[in-house]
Write a protein that holds these residues in place. Structure first.
Motif, mmCIF file in Angstrom:
data_model
loop_
_atom_site.group_PDB
_atom_site.id
_atom_site.type_symbol
_atom_site.label_atom_id
_atom_site.label_comp_id
_atom_site.label_asym_id
_atom_site.label_seq_id
_atom_site.Cartn_x
_atom_site.Cartn_y
_atom_site.Cartn_z
ATOM 1 N N VAL A 339 0.842 -1.188 0.000
ATOM 2 C CA VAL A 339 0.000 0.000 0.000
ATOM 3 C C VAL A 339 0.880 1.242 0.000
ATOM 4 C CG1 VAL A 339 -1.719 1.304 1.290
ATOM 5 C CG2 VAL A 339 -1.886 -1.182 1.158
ATOM 6 N N CYS A 340 0.605 2.154 -0.918
ATOM 7 C CA CYS A 340 1.392 3.370 -1.055
ATOM 8 C C CYS A 340 0.524 4.568 -0.668
ATOM 9 C CB CYS A 340 1.878 3.515 -2.490
ATOM 10 S SG CYS A 340 3.145 4.768 -2.736
ATOM 11 N N VAL A 341 1.051 5.421 0.217
ATOM 12 C CA VAL A 341 0.303 6.603 0.668
ATOM 13 C C VAL A 341 1.168 7.842 0.453
ATOM 14 C CG1 VAL A 341 -1.008 5.306 2.383
ATOM 15 C CG2 VAL A 341 1.149 6.388 3.057
ATOM 16 N N PRO A 342 0.557 9.036 0.453
ATOM 17 C CA PRO A 342 1.369 10.256 0.417
ATOM 18 C C PRO A 342 2.366 10.260 1.576
ATOM 19 C CG PRO A 342 -0.944 10.770 0.070
ATOM 20 C CD PRO A 342 -0.892 9.333 0.470
ATOM 21 N N ARG A 343 3.550 10.786 1.344
ATOM 22 C CA ARG A 343 4.587 10.742 2.391
ATOM 23 C C ARG A 343 4.103 11.359 3.699
ATOM 24 N NH1 ARG A 343 7.717 13.101 -1.921
ATOM 25 N NH2 ARG A 343 8.897 11.508 -3.059
ATOM 26 N N GLY A 344 3.304 12.397 3.579
ATOM 27 C CA GLY A 344 2.811 13.077 4.772
ATOM 28 C C GLY A 344 1.849 12.241 5.602
ATOM 29 N N GLY A 373 6.642 6.611 0.249
ATOM 30 C CA GLY A 373 5.394 6.335 0.957
ATOM 31 C C GLY A 373 4.866 4.940 0.691
ATOM 32 N N ASN A 374 5.707 4.058 0.162
ATOM 33 C CA ASN A 374 5.275 2.710 -0.239
ATOM 34 C C ASN A 374 5.560 1.719 0.889
ATOM 35 O OD1 ASN A 374 5.932 0.671 -3.237
ATOM 36 N ND2 ASN A 374 4.434 0.441 -1.616
ATOM 37 N N THR A 375 4.501 1.300 1.582
ATOM 38 C CA THR A 375 4.647 0.399 2.720
ATOM 39 C C THR A 375 4.382 -1.046 2.320
ATOM 40 O OG1 THR A 375 2.324 0.551 3.425
ATOM 41 C CG2 THR A 375 3.854 2.233 4.245
ATOM 42 N N HIS A 376 5.088 -1.946 2.985
ATOM 43 C CA HIS A 376 4.877 -3.380 2.799
ATOM 44 C C HIS A 376 4.562 -4.022 4.147
ATOM 45 C CE1 HIS A 376 5.984 -3.211 -1.355
ATOM 46 N NE2 HIS A 376 7.238 -2.886 -1.121
ATOM 47 N N PRO A 377 3.332 -3.886 4.626
ATOM 48 C CA PRO A 377 2.946 -4.625 5.829
ATOM 49 C C PRO A 377 2.920 -6.128 5.536
ATOM 50 C CG PRO A 377 1.438 -2.804 5.392
ATOM 51 C CD PRO A 377 2.271 -2.991 4.168
ATOM 52 N N LEU A 402 -7.388 1.133 4.793
ATOM 53 C CA LEU A 402 -6.693 2.230 5.450
ATOM 54 C C LEU A 402 -5.885 3.046 4.440
ATOM 55 C CD1 LEU A 402 -5.645 3.728 7.983
ATOM 56 C CD2 LEU A 402 -3.880 1.938 8.175
ATOM 57 N N GLY A 403 -5.198 2.360 3.537
ATOM 58 C CA GLY A 403 -4.418 3.067 2.523
ATOM 59 C C GLY A 403 -5.282 3.974 1.659
ATOM 60 N N LEU A 404 -6.437 3.493 1.238
ATOM 61 C CA LEU A 404 -7.340 4.323 0.430
ATOM 62 C C LEU A 404 -7.876 5.496 1.247
ATOM 63 C CD1 LEU A 404 -9.383 1.662 -1.602
ATOM 64 C CD2 LEU A 404 -7.449 3.052 -2.379
ATOM 65 N N GLU A 405 -8.193 5.234 2.511
ATOM 66 C CA GLU A 405 -8.706 6.291 3.383
ATOM 67 C C GLU A 405 -7.682 7.420 3.544
ATOM 68 O OE1 GLU A 405 -9.580 6.702 8.143
ATOM 69 O OE2 GLU A 405 -10.107 4.808 7.160
ATOM 70 N N LEU A 406 -6.389 7.065 3.497
ATOM 71 C CA LEU A 406 -5.322 8.050 3.663
ATOM 72 C C LEU A 406 -4.919 8.697 2.337
ATOM 73 C CD1 LEU A 406 -3.093 6.136 6.256
ATOM 74 C CD2 LEU A 406 -4.609 8.086 6.693
ATOM 75 N N GLY A 407 -5.681 8.440 1.279
ATOM 76 C CA GLY A 407 -5.400 9.055 -0.015
ATOM 77 C C GLY A 407 -4.380 8.310 -0.832
ATOM 78 N N GLY A 408 -4.191 7.009 -0.540
ATOM 79 C CA GLY A 408 -3.184 6.206 -1.226
ATOM 80 C C GLY A 408 -3.758 5.279 -2.267
ATOM 81 N N THR A 409 -2.990 4.250 -2.572
ATOM 82 C CA THR A 409 -3.354 3.262 -3.596
ATOM 83 C C THR A 409 -3.131 1.861 -3.052
ATOM 84 O OG1 THR A 409 -2.835 2.417 -5.812
ATOM 85 C CG2 THR A 409 -1.042 3.459 -4.612
ATOM 86 N N ILE A 410 -3.901 0.904 -3.569
ATOM 87 C CA ILE A 410 -3.821 -0.471 -3.070
ATOM 88 C C ILE A 410 -2.563 -1.201 -3.509
ATOM 89 C CG2 ILE A 410 -6.317 -0.736 -2.857
ATOM 90 C CD1 ILE A 410 -6.151 -2.338 -5.562
ATOM 91 N N THR A 411 -1.850 -0.666 -4.493
ATOM 92 C CA THR A 411 -0.603 -1.307 -4.904
ATOM 93 C C THR A 411 0.347 -0.280 -5.491
ATOM 94 O OG1 THR A 411 0.435 -2.985 -6.325
ATOM 95 C CG2 THR A 411 -1.641 -2.049 -7.099
#
Length: 455
Positions: A339-344, A373-377, A402-411
């Motif tokens: 899941v990738c999110v904005p750095r902030g 901002g690319n996390t690998h849980p 959670l990633g989508l809620e934070l303005g991110g992407t699923i992959t």
């Protein structure tokens, strides 16, 4: 089945066709958990473009689905077989056809292993930046199919930014050439960029023109220890806002650090809640590291340790490379999210994952390409325990939500495949899905290319 094999043999040597069910079963899966796979009718291993075209013409004539594969190191089920399909393994098409230091391009077949290309161009003083963690096994064709990234993306970008042109065999066997090998080119729609990340659902990549860069100086790294993920993520934001351009900016949470220690006895600080690694390959990396070290200290780092030379840097970075293998040893199975999110929003992502782990009573370690901002849980669970497996699946879905809620992407780099196709619709919305399905219909009107993937 007999007709299919006979038709394939008309254009393929016998050694390129595998029909023994015990053998074909070994080609059924990639490395993803919770992804269904079918039984292939046959596996083919072509060596030439014309052989791939023959396979696709045969598949179209008989309406047989085709699943393209590389090294099967993927983590989304995109290379999983479907019942009765032709598995089209491209690993035998593994030639580096050209390395041009003037135009700074390489021309390769899809089965070339990422590390082999990197080493070959390095001998010419050049650099192919995309470096997925599986770079010693994964193939360029697979990297193109999933739009792979890697540790160096924060400075150098992802695979899509290095694919200049492609030769692609379409579903009906026609050969499509896209893109260019020139430094510039904007003629027509950008079909090259469309095909990168399409996971074999639009065509079969049989040749690629890849951009290269001059080899950079050896990088120097530092490691900074933090008492909280929030402090480490604040340092990441300060580094990026300060205009620094690290060649690598990686983060491991405390769960991951302890797993790496248990596997390697590296002596990483057990009390840490987040470990940040930064590296620079600039003309004066020591000065850049000093500046970043000051930012880490100001953000709350309890210890900052810069490397003195390339060998010491490599030792520090080895801990990050061992993160996934170490977490895989925690339990009998893992699900690796992407899941990738904005750095902030990185701190909110890590805190949210920790809350999900507590809610479901699971071990979930996070390693991240923090600069992107690319996390690998990594969800660790006992595959033999149905109840725990169910909690693992729920936690995986909650992480994507959670990633989508934070303005991110699923992959960010692993692709959609089978694993995330339900979530793709949530991210794209109905109009986006309609447009993408329309594109799929143009390239593959019979729906035989990697069916059941992406959509």
């Amino acid at each position: 089945m007999g007709d299919l094999i006979d038709r394939l043999r008309a254009g393929l040597p016998d050694e390129a066709i595998l029909a023994d069910p015990d053998v074909t079963a070994s080609y059924a899966n990639d490395m993803a958990s919770f992804c269904p796979a079918g039984a292939p009718a046959v596996v083919v291993l072509p060596r030439t473009v014309e052989q791939v075209r023959h396979v696709m013409r045969t598949a179209t004539a008989l309406r047989v689905p085709v699943v393209p594969q590389g090294a099967r190191t993927g983590l989304s089920g995109a290379a999983n077989a479907s019942d009765g399909c032709i598995v089209l393994s491209l690993t035998k098409m593994d030639r580096i056809l050209e390395i041009d230091p003037v135009d700074r391009v390489a021309v390769v077949e899809p089965g070339v292993v990422n590390a082999a290309l990197s080493r070959a161009v390095a001998e010419r003083g050049l650099y192919y930046p995309p470096d997925p963690s599986s770079w010693e096994q994964c193939t360029i064709g697979g990297n193109i199919g999933t739009g792979s990234g890697g540790l160096c993306c924060v400075k150098y970008g992802v695979t899509a930014e290095y694919v200049l042109g492609l030769e692609v065999v379409l579903a009906d066997g026609r050969l499509l050439r896209t893109g260019r090998r020139t430094a510039k080119g904007v003629a027509g729609y950008d079909l090259t960029r469309l095909l990168v990340g399409s996971e074999g659902s639009l065509g079969i990549v049989v040749r690629a023109v890849l951009a290269l860069k001059p080899a950079p100086p050896a990088q120097l790294a530092l490691v900074a220890e933090f008492g909280s993920a929030e402090a480490a993520c604040a340092a990441v934001c300060d580094i990026m806002a300060g205009g620094h351009v690290p060649s690598l900016l990686e983060l491991m949470d405390g769960t991951t650090v302890r797993a790496v220690n248990a596997m390697t006895s590296m002596g990483l600080p057990e009390s840490t809640e987040a470990l940040l690694l930064a590296a620079f390959d600039t003309p004066d990396p020591a000065a850049d590291l000093a500046a970043v070290g000051e930012l880490c200290t100001a953000a709350g780092a309890t210890q900052v340790v810069p490397a003195e030379d390339a060998a010491e840097s490599e030792m520090l970075l080895q801990a990050r490379r061992m993160a996934l293998p170490a977490l895989e040893r925690v339990s009998t199975a893992t699900m690796i999210d992407d899941v990738c999110v904005p750095r902030g929003r990185l701190a909110a992502m890590l805190d949210g994952v920790a809350a999900i782990a507590r809610k479901h009573d699971l071990t979930i370690g996070v390693c991240a390409h923090a600069g992107d901002g690319n996390t690998h849980p990594v969800v660790c669970f006992d595959a033999a325990d149905p109840e725990e497996s169910g909690r693992a699946r729920e936690s995986f879905d909650e992480i994507m939500a959670l990633g989508l809620e934070l303005g991110g992407t699923i992959t960010g780099e692993h692709g959609v495949g089978v694993l995330k196709k339900e979530w793709l619709a949530r991210e794209l919305g109905p109009v986006g899905v309609e447009m993408q399905r329309g594109i799929k219909a143009v390239f593959d009107p019979l729906g035989i290319l990697n069916p059941g993937k992406v959509f």
